[in-house]
Design a protein around this motif. Sequence first.
Motif, PDB file in Angstrom:
ATOM      1  N   ASP A  46       0.891  -1.116   0.295  1.00  0.00           N
ATOM      2  CA  ASP A  46      -0.006  -0.087   0.071  1.00  0.00           C
ATOM      3  C   ASP A  46       0.911   1.281  -0.050  1.00  0.00           C
ATOM      4  O   ASP A  46       1.557   1.495   0.859  1.00  0.00           O
ATOM      5  N   TYR A  47       0.679   2.059  -0.932  1.00  0.00           N
ATOM      6  CA  TYR A  47       1.551   3.244  -1.050  1.00  0.00           C
ATOM      7  C   TYR A  47       0.931   4.522  -0.510  1.00  0.00           C
ATOM      8  O   TYR A  47       1.488   4.976   0.430  1.00  0.00           O
ATOM      9  N   THR A 107      -2.051   1.155  -4.541  1.00  0.00           N
ATOM     10  CA  THR A 107      -1.667  -0.216  -3.966  1.00  0.00           C
ATOM     11  C   THR A 107      -1.232  -1.077  -5.257  1.00  0.00           C
ATOM     12  O   THR A 107      -1.544  -1.019  -6.213  1.00  0.00           O
ATOM     13  N   TYR A 108      -0.404  -2.168  -4.765  1.00  0.00           N
ATOM     14  CA  TYR A 108      -0.080  -3.165  -5.839  1.00  0.00           C
ATOM     15  C   TYR A 108      -0.181  -4.721  -4.918  1.00  0.00           C
ATOM     16  O   TYR A 108       0.366  -4.724  -3.809  1.00  0.00           O
ATOM     17  N   GLU A 130      -0.868  -9.602 -11.226  1.00  0.00           N
ATOM     18  CA  GLU A 130      -0.964  -8.232 -10.440  1.00  0.00           C
ATOM     19  C   GLU A 130      -2.085  -7.444 -10.571  1.00  0.00           C
ATOM     20  O   GLU A 130      -3.005  -7.409 -11.719  1.00  0.00           O
ATOM     21  N   LEU A 131      -2.551  -6.970  -9.650  1.00  0.00           N
ATOM     22  CA  LEU A 131      -3.789  -6.100  -9.301  1.00  0.00           C
ATOM     23  C   LEU A 131      -3.043  -4.611  -8.884  1.00  0.00           C
ATOM     24  O   LEU A 131      -2.235  -4.676  -7.925  1.00  0.00           O
ATOM     25  N   ILE A 132      -3.329  -3.543  -9.653  1.00  0.00           N
ATOM     26  CA  ILE A 132      -2.653  -2.063  -9.602  1.00  0.00           C
ATOM     27  C   ILE A 132      -3.886  -1.359  -9.354  1.00  0.00           C
ATOM     28  O   ILE A 132      -4.665  -0.986 -10.184  1.00  0.00           O
ATOM     29  N   SER A 133      -4.020  -0.489  -8.026  1.00  0.00           N
ATOM     30  CA  SER A 133      -4.738   0.407  -8.175  1.00  0.00           C
ATOM     31  C   SER A 133      -4.081   1.756  -8.313  1.00  0.00           C
ATOM     32  O   SER A 133      -2.959   1.831  -7.519  1.00  0.00           O
ATOM     33  N   VAL A 171      -8.348  14.343 -10.244  1.00  0.00           N
ATOM     34  CA  VAL A 171      -7.797  13.025 -10.256  1.00  0.00           C
ATOM     35  C   VAL A 171      -9.008  11.802 -10.353  1.00  0.00           C
ATOM     36  O   VAL A 171     -10.211  11.694  -9.837  1.00  0.00           O
ATOM     37  N   VAL A 172      -8.375  10.972 -11.359  1.00  0.00           N
ATOM     38  CA  VAL A 172      -9.168   9.847 -11.629  1.00  0.00           C
ATOM     39  C   VAL A 172      -8.589   8.663 -11.137  1.00  0.00           C
ATOM     40  O   VAL A 172      -7.480   8.517 -11.123  1.00  0.00           O
ATOM     41  N   GLN A 173      -9.506   7.773 -10.532  1.00  0.00           N
ATOM     42  CA  GLN A 173      -8.828   6.481  -9.986  1.00  0.00           C
ATOM     43  C   GLN A 173      -9.586   5.230 -10.690  1.00  0.00           C
ATOM     44  O   GLN A 173     -10.631   5.420 -11.337  1.00  0.00           O
ATOM     45  N   ASP A 174      -8.607   4.310 -10.662  1.00  0.00           N
ATOM     46  CA  ASP A 174      -8.711   3.098 -11.476  1.00  0.00           C
ATOM     47  C   ASP A 174      -7.933   2.087 -11.043  1.00  0.00           C
ATOM     48  O   ASP A 174      -6.954   2.293 -10.408  1.00  0.00           O
ATOM     49  N   ASP A 175      -8.473   0.770 -11.498  1.00  0.00           N
ATOM     50  CA  ASP A 175      -7.751  -0.377 -11.198  1.00  0.00           C
ATOM     51  C   ASP A 175      -7.303  -1.057 -12.402  1.00  0.00           C
ATOM     52  O   ASP A 175      -8.121  -1.061 -13.368  1.00  0.00           O
TER      53      ASP A 175
END
Lengths: 278, 184
Positions: free
Chosen positions: B28-29, B120-121, B99-102, B89-93
Amino acid sequence: MTRRAQPWLGTLVEITSDGDQRATDLAFAAVALVHRLMSFHDPGSEISRFNLAPVGARLPVHPATWRVLQLAEQVQAATDGVFNVACAPQLVAWGCLPAPAGTVGPAPRFAPTAATQQTQPSFACQAPDMVDKLADAWLDVGGIAKGYAVDAAVAALQQAGAQHGCVNAGGDLRVFGARAWPVALRDPRAPQRLHSTVMLRDAALATSASYFSERTWHGQPVSALVDGRDGAPLVHARSVSVRAPLCAVADALTKLVAASGKPQHPALTLWQASAFII
Amino acid sequence: MRYRHSLTVLSSVAGLAAIACPPVHATDYLNLGQAQALMFPEATAFRARDLSLNVAQMQQVEQLAGLPARSVAWRVVGAYDGDRLLGYVVQDDVVGKFELISYAVAINPDATVRQVEILTYRESHGAEIRLPAWRRQFAGKSAAGGKLMVGNGIANISGATLSCTHLTDGVRRIAAVAQVGLAK
């Protein structure tokens, strides 16, 4: 600790340090500069400018591009051409890289250095910050620029006051500071799993393997890893890791060890590097 | 009935996978609020806004990005200094092979990309990455204050370069969505 990640150089670059967000911003800016200057894909990069230039051109380049090409020249000479940044036509033919934007006509012939029994450089660095194009060639510095970007990010963090940290560009990484950092290695036979952990202090570790880039071309397995002497694909169920003071050096020398199969190759000592194969 | 049955099987498989196969690498970044503050430090307010694309806009996005538009609805937050719009700001996954990247993309008012930050990664051992239940277990997880203790979950991994094509495609798609749906 501040820890962030951004996409650069075709992979995820992760920066961890005891510096503040400003230090991290400066470190990412250093990585972004390497990306803009040296991308094979971006038609505006200096590498693309070289690839599109006629043979005989003398090109002014940014000091960072010049240092990467100069190190590439040195490693190519010390490894008798096993490390070779002019393999791009081969990788384009295999579909591991797209053809450079703006190119017309056939790709340059990839001339294996072994066939002529001598190293035929495609470029020469001329001080200060000039590069001569000596042969029809497409350069791809992907095998050294990620490492260089890691070194540039570490320098930026240190200049901004960070005492310790780790910069990891998709598996090529460098740690700095007095503390030892645990670094886990992927298992080359099951890359989603970790094989083992090594401790790293004030040093870089780069790993090369074909498990993420392997594909089939005309029924043959190929990968983004190439023996620079004859263009043969390096497809092994093993991975090569090189530890060195600088990440650019570690990154470049993984190709030497992968092609030669020699973790004790004498050229490693020129850069205080050591290697292991798993 | 059949549908219900397969759902049950799916969720029990996902449950097993979550227990037997924890992610090999999970970080989690930033949470979304932290990413917003980093990317628009001068903002005094962030306001969520709905962005739903119509069919014509979806087609425009596909033309601009050279990729399927994928979603009609996008998670967008506007960044403001008082009443002045600073950007979005646009959020996506994105889901890769394992791998799953948000991630969050900061967009300028003219729809150019200003910055990209990974939130998050997650890596999985294999097929469970495709199961919504596996992915849901990480929804809303984020770093507390962006502070992490060294030696406490910080794994640095060396290996062959993992390409992030899915992510760069995702950023390109968001840039196109912004141009079609957000640009002034």
